[in-house]
Scaffold this motif. Structure first.
Motif, PDB file in Angstrom:
ATOM      1  N   SER A  22       0.817  -1.214   0.000  1.00  0.00           N
ATOM      2  CA  SER A  22       0.000   0.000   0.000  1.00  0.00           C
ATOM      3  C   SER A  22       0.850   1.263   0.000  1.00  0.00           C
ATOM      4  CB  SER A  22      -0.967  -0.004   1.178  1.00  0.00           C
ATOM      5  OG  SER A  22      -0.255  -0.009   2.396  1.00  0.00           O
ATOM      6  N   GLU A  23       2.093   1.182   0.491  1.00  0.00           N
ATOM      7  CA  GLU A  23       2.988   2.339   0.443  1.00  0.00           C
ATOM      8  C   GLU A  23       3.323   2.697  -1.000  1.00  0.00           C
ATOM      9  OE1 GLU A  23       6.487   1.980   2.852  1.00  0.00           O
ATOM     10  OE2 GLU A  23       5.336   1.237   4.553  1.00  0.00           O
ATOM     11  N   ASN A  24       3.491   1.687  -1.854  1.00  0.00           N
ATOM     12  CA  ASN A  24       3.765   1.947  -3.269  1.00  0.00           C
ATOM     13  C   ASN A  24       2.625   2.726  -3.897  1.00  0.00           C
ATOM     14  OD1 ASN A  24       6.171   0.592  -3.139  1.00  0.00           O
ATOM     15  ND2 ASN A  24       5.457  -1.227  -4.225  1.00  0.00           N
ATOM     16  N   LYS A  25       1.410   2.278  -3.654  1.00  0.00           N
ATOM     17  CA  LYS A  25       0.246   2.951  -4.234  1.00  0.00           C
ATOM     18  C   LYS A  25       0.174   4.387  -3.737  1.00  0.00           C
ATOM     19  CE  LYS A  25      -4.716   2.579  -4.913  1.00  0.00           C
ATOM     20  NZ  LYS A  25      -5.907   1.753  -4.671  1.00  0.00           N
ATOM     21  N   ALA A  30       0.821  10.189  -4.741  1.00  0.00           N
ATOM     22  CA  ALA A  30       1.448  11.452  -4.360  1.00  0.00           C
ATOM     23  C   ALA A  30       2.255  12.029  -5.529  1.00  0.00           C
ATOM     24  CB  ALA A  30       2.341  11.257  -3.133  1.00  0.00           C
ATOM     25  N   ARG A  31       2.985  11.160  -6.218  1.00  0.00           N
ATOM     26  CA  ARG A  31       3.767  11.621  -7.368  1.00  0.00           C
ATOM     27  C   ARG A  31       2.856  12.165  -8.464  1.00  0.00           C
ATOM     28  NH1 ARG A  31       8.021   6.819  -8.561  1.00  0.00           N
ATOM     29  NH2 ARG A  31       8.909   8.290 -10.049  1.00  0.00           N
ATOM     30  N   LEU A  32       1.764  11.467  -8.721  1.00  0.00           N
ATOM     31  CA  LEU A  32       0.833  11.918  -9.753  1.00  0.00           C
ATOM     32  C   LEU A  32       0.169  13.237  -9.369  1.00  0.00           C
ATOM     33  CD1 LEU A  32      -0.651   8.477 -10.767  1.00  0.00           C
ATOM     34  CD2 LEU A  32       0.812   9.963 -12.168  1.00  0.00           C
ATOM     35  N   GLY A  37      -0.046  19.125 -10.442  1.00  0.00           N
ATOM     36  CA  GLY A  37       0.276  20.502 -10.087  1.00  0.00           C
ATOM     37  C   GLY A  37       1.232  21.132 -11.083  1.00  0.00           C
ATOM     38  N   GLN A  38       2.229  20.342 -11.525  1.00  0.00           N
ATOM     39  CA  GLN A  38       3.164  20.846 -12.533  1.00  0.00           C
ATOM     40  C   GLN A  38       2.438  21.166 -13.838  1.00  0.00           C
ATOM     41  OE1 GLN A  38       5.930  17.410 -12.186  1.00  0.00           O
ATOM     42  NE2 GLN A  38       7.528  18.984 -12.261  1.00  0.00           N
ATOM     43  N   ALA A  39       1.508  20.290 -14.234  1.00  0.00           N
ATOM     44  CA  ALA A  39       0.763  20.511 -15.476  1.00  0.00           C
ATOM     45  C   ALA A  39      -0.115  21.762 -15.356  1.00  0.00           C
ATOM     46  CB  ALA A  39      -0.092  19.283 -15.816  1.00  0.00           C
ATOM     47  N   ARG A  40      -0.726  21.957 -14.199  1.00  0.00           N
ATOM     48  CA  ARG A  40      -1.506  23.181 -13.989  1.00  0.00           C
ATOM     49  C   ARG A  40      -0.596  24.410 -14.043  1.00  0.00           C
ATOM     50  NH1 ARG A  40      -4.146  19.846 -10.375  1.00  0.00           N
ATOM     51  NH2 ARG A  40      -2.933  20.641  -8.620  1.00  0.00           N
ATOM     52  N   ALA A  61      10.031  18.775 -17.585  1.00  0.00           N
ATOM     53  CA  ALA A  61      10.005  18.234 -16.222  1.00  0.00           C
ATOM     54  C   ALA A  61       8.779  17.347 -16.010  1.00  0.00           C
ATOM     55  CB  ALA A  61      10.023  19.375 -15.202  1.00  0.00           C
ATOM     56  N   VAL A  62       7.630  17.768 -16.527  1.00  0.00           N
ATOM     57  CA  VAL A  62       6.403  16.960 -16.407  1.00  0.00           C
ATOM     58  C   VAL A  62       6.571  15.651 -17.170  1.00  0.00           C
ATOM     59  CG1 VAL A  62       3.945  16.838 -17.005  1.00  0.00           C
ATOM     60  CG2 VAL A  62       4.883  18.953 -16.042  1.00  0.00           C
ATOM     61  N   THR A  63       7.108  15.734 -18.374  1.00  0.00           N
ATOM     62  CA  THR A  63       7.334  14.536 -19.186  1.00  0.00           C
ATOM     63  C   THR A  63       8.265  13.565 -18.474  1.00  0.00           C
ATOM     64  OG1 THR A  63       6.996  15.815 -21.201  1.00  0.00           O
ATOM     65  CG2 THR A  63       8.148  13.712 -21.430  1.00  0.00           C
ATOM     66  N   SER A  64       9.340  14.082 -17.926  1.00  0.00           N
ATOM     67  CA  SER A  64      10.297  13.243 -17.200  1.00  0.00           C
ATOM     68  C   SER A  64       9.649  12.597 -15.983  1.00  0.00           C
ATOM     69  CB  SER A  64      11.494  14.091 -16.775  1.00  0.00           C
ATOM     70  OG  SER A  64      12.398  13.331 -16.020  1.00  0.00           O
ATOM     71  N   ALA A  65       8.854  13.360 -15.258  1.00  0.00           N
ATOM     72  CA  ALA A  65       8.177  12.814 -14.074  1.00  0.00           C
ATOM     73  C   ALA A  65       7.222  11.696 -14.470  1.00  0.00           C
ATOM     74  CB  ALA A  65       7.440  13.928 -13.333  1.00  0.00           C
ATOM     75  N   LEU A  66       6.474  11.870 -15.544  1.00  0.00           N
ATOM     76  CA  LEU A  66       5.562  10.821 -16.015  1.00  0.00           C
ATOM     77  C   LEU A  66       6.331   9.587 -16.473  1.00  0.00           C
ATOM     78  CD1 LEU A  66       2.866  12.879 -17.945  1.00  0.00           C
ATOM     79  CD2 LEU A  66       2.500  11.437 -15.924  1.00  0.00           C
TER      80      LEU A  66
END
Length: 110
Positions: A22-25, A30-32, A37-40, A61-66
């Motif tokens: 459940s920590e992974n989920k 949280a990352r998403l 927020g970055q996309a906004r 940065a958004v692309t890299s995060a995804l």
């Protein structure tokens, strides 16, 4: 008609690799949320007529995060679904490897 992929349990609720812990989920969510927020922020930058290079930097940065989320999910899929199938059923193992390879191809195709 039943989907063969269900026989490994990966398509059952609570059976995905990212949900095995459940920590992974929670980390993925949280990352998403940060990525949202970055996309906004990119949207806001365009509304405010910010410098185009700054906007492109933020989009990168958004692309890299995804991509990082995708790679982590792929890792979980291989560790949970592919390994689980390999331990149980040879035919299903090949199917799961093929799924993983298809996902990898999609990630590296640019």
């Amino acid at each position: 008609m039943s989907d063969q992929r269900d026989t490994c349990g990966c398509h059952e609720p609570q059976a995905h690799g990212y949900n095995a812990n459940s920590e992974n989920k929670a980390r993925y969510l949280a990352r998403l949320k940060r990525i949202e927020g970055q996309a906004r922020g990119v949207h806001r930058m365009i509304e405010e007529d910010q410098y185009c290079i700054d906007i492109i930097t933020q989009i990168s940065a958004v692309t890299s995060a995804l991509e990082n989320v995708s790679l982590a999910l792929l890792h979980d899929h291989i560790e949970h679904c592919v390994a689980g199938a390999a331990a149980g059923n040879g035919n299903l193992s090949q199917e799961k490897l093929d799924e993983a390879m298809t996902a990898i191809r999609k990630l590296v195709k640019k």
